[in-house]
Write a protein that holds these residues in place. Structure first.
Motif, PDB file in Angstrom:
ATOM      1  N   TYR A  25      19.765  72.052  56.804  1.00  0.00           N
ATOM      2  CA  TYR A  25      20.351  71.357  57.956  1.00  0.00           C
ATOM      3  C   TYR A  25      21.473  70.407  57.520  1.00  0.00           C
ATOM      4  O   TYR A  25      22.459  70.233  58.239  1.00  0.00           O
ATOM      5  CB  TYR A  25      19.276  70.589  58.725  1.00  0.00           C
ATOM      6  CG  TYR A  25      18.425  71.461  59.609  1.00  0.00           C
ATOM      7  CD1 TYR A  25      18.985  72.218  60.628  1.00  0.00           C
ATOM      8  CD2 TYR A  25      17.051  71.548  59.419  1.00  0.00           C
ATOM      9  CE1 TYR A  25      18.206  73.027  61.438  1.00  0.00           C
ATOM     10  CE2 TYR A  25      16.258  72.354  60.224  1.00  0.00           C
ATOM     11  CZ  TYR A  25      16.843  73.102  61.232  1.00  0.00           C
ATOM     12  OH  TYR A  25      16.066  73.899  62.026  1.00  0.00           O
ATOM     13  N   SER A  26      21.319  69.794  56.366  1.00  0.00           N
ATOM     14  CA  SER A  26      22.389  68.926  55.858  1.00  0.00           C
ATOM     15  C   SER A  26      23.672  69.724  55.656  1.00  0.00           C
ATOM     16  O   SER A  26      24.771  69.238  55.952  1.00  0.00           O
ATOM     17  CB  SER A  26      21.969  68.280  54.530  1.00  0.00           C
ATOM     18  OG  SER A  26      20.871  67.415  54.707  1.00  0.00           O
ATOM     19  N   VAL A  49      25.216  70.367  59.039  1.00  0.00           N
ATOM     20  CA  VAL A  49      25.900  69.173  59.539  1.00  0.00           C
ATOM     21  C   VAL A  49      27.258  69.000  58.851  1.00  0.00           C
ATOM     22  O   VAL A  49      28.249  68.633  59.487  1.00  0.00           O
ATOM     23  CB  VAL A  49      25.021  67.913  59.338  1.00  0.00           C
ATOM     24  CG1 VAL A  49      25.810  66.643  59.645  1.00  0.00           C
ATOM     25  CG2 VAL A  49      23.784  67.988  60.220  1.00  0.00           C
ATOM     26  N   LYS A  50      27.320  69.275  57.550  1.00  0.00           N
ATOM     27  CA  LYS A  50      28.596  69.193  56.834  1.00  0.00           C
ATOM     28  C   LYS A  50      29.617  70.157  57.434  1.00  0.00           C
ATOM     29  O   LYS A  50      30.794  69.814  57.603  1.00  0.00           O
ATOM     30  CB  LYS A  50      28.395  69.525  55.351  1.00  0.00           C
ATOM     31  CG  LYS A  50      27.691  68.454  54.549  1.00  0.00           C
ATOM     32  CD  LYS A  50      27.520  68.901  53.096  1.00  0.00           C
ATOM     33  CE  LYS A  50      26.700  67.897  52.301  1.00  0.00           C
ATOM     34  NZ  LYS A  50      26.451  68.372  50.918  1.00  0.00           N
ATOM     35  N   SER A  79      30.789  68.895  60.836  1.00  0.00           N
ATOM     36  CA  SER A  79      31.671  67.718  60.755  1.00  0.00           C
ATOM     37  C   SER A  79      33.142  68.120  60.647  1.00  0.00           C
ATOM     38  O   SER A  79      34.030  67.344  60.989  1.00  0.00           O
ATOM     39  CB  SER A  79      31.275  66.838  59.560  1.00  0.00           C
ATOM     40  OG  SER A  79      31.521  67.512  58.339  1.00  0.00           O
ATOM     41  N   PRO A 102      26.417  66.721  66.181  1.00  0.00           N
ATOM     42  CA  PRO A 102      25.098  67.230  65.759  1.00  0.00           C
ATOM     43  C   PRO A 102      23.981  66.336  66.301  1.00  0.00           C
ATOM     44  O   PRO A 102      24.014  65.117  66.164  1.00  0.00           O
ATOM     45  CB  PRO A 102      25.178  67.148  64.230  1.00  0.00           C
ATOM     46  CG  PRO A 102      26.127  66.015  63.961  1.00  0.00           C
ATOM     47  CD  PRO A 102      27.056  65.900  65.145  1.00  0.00           C
ATOM     48  N   LEU A 160      18.783  72.018  65.479  1.00  0.00           N
ATOM     49  CA  LEU A 160      19.921  71.113  65.578  1.00  0.00           C
ATOM     50  C   LEU A 160      20.782  71.538  66.763  1.00  0.00           C
ATOM     51  O   LEU A 160      21.234  72.690  66.829  1.00  0.00           O
ATOM     52  CB  LEU A 160      20.736  71.177  64.288  1.00  0.00           C
ATOM     53  CG  LEU A 160      21.759  70.065  64.063  1.00  0.00           C
ATOM     54  CD1 LEU A 160      21.059  68.749  63.767  1.00  0.00           C
ATOM     55  CD2 LEU A 160      22.683  70.431  62.910  1.00  0.00           C
ATOM     56  N   ALA A 189      24.241  71.367  68.753  1.00  0.00           N
ATOM     57  CA  ALA A 189      25.648  71.042  68.508  1.00  0.00           C
ATOM     58  C   ALA A 189      26.403  71.109  69.822  1.00  0.00           C
ATOM     59  O   ALA A 189      26.328  72.111  70.543  1.00  0.00           O
ATOM     60  CB  ALA A 189      26.257  72.012  67.500  1.00  0.00           C
ATOM     61  N   TYR A 249      22.450  62.986  65.106  1.00  0.00           N
ATOM     62  CA  TYR A 249      22.071  63.167  63.709  1.00  0.00           C
ATOM     63  C   TYR A 249      22.465  61.966  62.854  1.00  0.00           C
ATOM     64  O   TYR A 249      21.722  61.568  61.951  1.00  0.00           O
ATOM     65  CB  TYR A 249      22.719  64.437  63.147  1.00  0.00           C
ATOM     66  CG  TYR A 249      22.156  64.863  61.809  1.00  0.00           C
ATOM     67  CD1 TYR A 249      21.081  65.739  61.747  1.00  0.00           C
ATOM     68  CD2 TYR A 249      22.678  64.391  60.612  1.00  0.00           C
ATOM     69  CE1 TYR A 249      20.538  66.134  60.533  1.00  0.00           C
ATOM     70  CE2 TYR A 249      22.149  64.776  59.389  1.00  0.00           C
ATOM     71  CZ  TYR A 249      21.079  65.651  59.351  1.00  0.00           C
ATOM     72  OH  TYR A 249      20.549  66.018  58.144  1.00  0.00           O
ATOM     73  N   GLU A 305      19.998  59.760  60.637  1.00  0.00           N
ATOM     74  CA  GLU A 305      20.237  59.559  59.211  1.00  0.00           C
ATOM     75  C   GLU A 305      20.277  58.069  58.869  1.00  0.00           C
ATOM     76  O   GLU A 305      19.725  57.632  57.857  1.00  0.00           O
ATOM     77  CB  GLU A 305      21.543  60.234  58.810  1.00  0.00           C
ATOM     78  CG  GLU A 305      21.719  60.389  57.311  1.00  0.00           C
ATOM     79  CD  GLU A 305      22.922  61.255  56.968  1.00  0.00           C
ATOM     80  OE1 GLU A 305      22.777  62.119  56.098  1.00  0.00           O
ATOM     81  OE2 GLU A 305      23.991  61.070  57.564  1.00  0.00           O
ATOM     82  N   SER A 317      15.428  68.970  60.910  1.00  0.00           N
ATOM     83  CA  SER A 317      15.653  69.166  62.343  1.00  0.00           C
ATOM     84  C   SER A 317      14.623  70.055  63.009  1.00  0.00           C
ATOM     85  O   SER A 317      14.479  70.024  64.225  1.00  0.00           O
ATOM     86  CB  SER A 317      17.052  69.756  62.573  1.00  0.00           C
ATOM     87  OG  SER A 317      18.055  68.830  62.198  1.00  0.00           O
TER      88      SER A 317
END
Length: 594
Positions: free
Chosen positions: A186-187, A190-191, A194, A200, A207, A209, A389, A393, A448
């Motif tokens: 999931y990280s 998210v990258k 971005s 997110p 997750l 979006a 998100y 975080e 997530s």
């Protein structure tokens, strides 16, 4: 959206006696957490729809206080008192006077989140953003979001409907049973998001979006999660030193660890069963060799194409191939278990899948970052409803800092004063909370699939001593994040997470959404925050020095007390008495803590 300033204002507006109380009924969700979630999502949606800074600011801060009058009366906030608090705090942070008046006199008074049509002509973007954010942040499952939007859309006018239709909502999900690995996946998602300006949002089953363009599948290379060669050598050295007379041969270690398969930049694809592909939604893993497996992983139960020696997981997490520490329970087999695992593992069908090895490696990286030698327990922070998100975080980083500070500086911090001051004055609560919002450099694992953050914890002494050491820290996590439940578990797996299917039992069995009891939640959090030092003052007066074992025994005794005695227990310590005094002042005059 400036997240740090938004968070600081949220702490100002929602000190413990307001912020820890649940303003939701079906799923307990604190006022601080829910309001911050709505504000951050609303501000981000407005940024997708306009470049007008005033409209974005209006959406953000009106979203933050959308329930302040309507739900605030549950803790004694009348409309006139609420107006004074909002004007004081917003003015302190330099918000434009016109925006303050619009929020205080219109948005909050008429709750634009519930009645967006009121602003359809004046502020269509801000009102749509707040309405949609509140809809998202109030829907428990990502898969129910489309239905929730459809059911509530009758409140929108034609302009707002067109704005809604310009947005695209996509769900990314990885239903793997390996919690740490999927957190890493999931990280990576998210990258990727971005780079597209998509929003997110952490949800229970994936997750979410939100963007203004269609979202393609996210491509993730499994090589991202393979072993760094230097760390692989460290794992071997640790296992060799722990082996009997340092006799673990590198050849044996490499063979069991499948060096050829798991080292980064390997030429080999990771073999996985075809059924695993179905566990992903809008996520495509590359460098995978899909096939059909005849074995079952002893850890997760997934089909295994290319079996891995189960000791690989033990080497990574415990620097040991001995099964007592890490193996699942197996029925009596009539032979030595170590012999069965080490020599006859393949014939007995006792194997690991590649994903469980990579999952152990993700946990190991977190252990190294946080200077922990073994994964004995997990502290788990559950986000009950969809959360931006970046907010999840940030709150996870706060939880990590609360826990790591308590463990690394045991006895060096006057936590009693921190608790006392945080409940007495909003500005002190803000001061202490913002201390935790720093770049910790920690490996923050946010998952997530079941909307959670988790942290590896190490045993301190025996089991009771470990509980006594961590319990107050877990309560302080709730205090400074507004997120509950927080769980302490010896195992983190899908069964542990499914709190709706197999619920965790609370220390004090109180429903935060119960109207008769919900304003008592802050007092319970205060009690648990100091429960390990309740007897310190009395013991000092008697000239007795309490050991960790004494504290552990006292903590377990206090947890057997009925909920109804929480105020009596608070009276045992000066910090508890100060919290009770502040509570009574707040009930008489809410402005007294601002």
């Amino acid at each position: 959206m400036k997240l740090r300033q938004l968070t600081e204002i949220a702490y100002n507006l929602f000190p413990p006696f307001i912020g820890l109380v649940s303003w939701k009924y079906k799923i307990p969700s604190s006022a601080l957490y829910h309001s911050l979630s709505v504000a951050s999502i609303a501000g981000s949606i407005a940024e997708l729809l306009t470049n007008d800074a005033d409209e974005i600011e209006l959406a953000t801060y009106a979203g933050l206080v959308h329930d302040y009058y309507q739900k605030g009366d549950s803790v004694g906030l009348t409309t006139s008192i609420g107006e004074k608090i909002l004007k004081k705090v917003f003015d302190k942070y330099g918000l434009d006077k016109r925006i303050i008046d619009t929020i205080v006199c219109e948005a909050t008074r008429y709750n634009i989140a519930e009645n967006p049509g009121i602003w359809a002509g004046k502020h269509p973007i801000a009102s749509l953003s707040i309405w949609l954010a509140d809809t998202i942040a109030g829907t428990p499952s990502a898969l129910l979001l489309e239905q929730a939007i459809r059911e509530r859309s009758s409140r929108l006018d034609e302009t707002q409907r067109k704005l809604l239709q310009s947005l695209r909502i996509t769900i990314f999900s990885a239903l793997l049973p390996q919690v740490a690995l999927r957190s890493g996946i999931y990280s990576e998602v998210v990258k990727t998001l971005s780079k597209t300006h998509a929003i997110p949002i952490l949800a229970r089953d994936g997750l979410i979006a939100i963007s203004n363009t269609d979202m393609p599948q996210v491509q993730i290379d499994i090589d991202t999660f393979r072993f760094d060669p230097n760390i692989y050598h460290i794992i071997y050295d640790e296992a060799r030193k722990k082996s009997r007379s340092n006799t673990l041969k590198r050849e044996t270690f490499d063979k069991r660890m499948r060096q050829d398969l798991f080292l980064r930049n390997s030429n080999h694809k990771i073999p996985l069963d075809e059924s695993v592909r179905k566990l992903f939604l809008n996520i495509d893993l590359s460098n995978i060799l899909w096939g059909s497996g005849s074995y079952r992983c002893m850890f997760c139960g997934l089909p295994v194409v290319d079996p891995i020696h189960p000791s690989a997981v033990g080497y990574i997490l415990y620097a040991s191939s001995s099964v007592e520490r890490w193996s699942v329970r197996v029925p009596a087999v009539g032979i030595n278990l170590n012999s069965l695992f080490q020599k006859k593992w393949l014939g007995a069908g006792i194997v690991s899948c590649p994903l469980c090895v990579l999952d152990a490696y993700e946990v190991y990286l977190m252990m190294r970052t946080n200077n922990i030698n073994s994964a004995d327990y997990f502290a788990v922070l559950y986000f009950p409803l969809p959360t931006h998100y970046m907010v999840a975080e940030m709150l996870s980083a706060v939880a990590h800092r609360v826990l790591s500070t308590a463990i690394s500086q045991r006895g060096g911090i006057d936590f009693a004063s921190v608790i006392k001051e945080s409940f007495e004055k909003a500005e002190k609560y803000v001061e202490h909370a913002m201390e935790y919002i720093k770049d910790t450099g920690a490996a923050i694992l946010v998952d997530s699939t079941w909307a959670l953050y988790f942290e590896v914890m190490q045993m301190v002494g025996g089991e009771l001593e470990t509980l006594a050491t961590y319990l107050s820290s877990l309560a302080r996590v709730i205090l400074f994040t507004g997120v509950y439940p927080v769980k302490f578990s010896s195992k983190i797996d899908p069964l542990t997470e499914r709190r709706l299917l197999s619920p965790a039992y609370s220390l004090y069995d109180v429903d935060p959404a119960d109207e008769r009891l919900r304003d008592q939640t802050p007092l319970l959090v205060a009690l648990l925050s100091i429960i390990n030092i309740l007897d310190d003052e009395l013991s000092t007066r008697r000239g007795v020095r309490l050991t960790d074992k004494d504290r552990a025994r006292h903590v377990m005794d206090y947890l057997r007390y009925p909920y109804s005695m929480h105020r009596d227990l608070l009276l045992k310590h000066s910090a508890g008495r100060a919290v009770l005094s502040a509570y009574h002042r707040f009930r008489e005059d809410p402005l007294s803590i601002f």
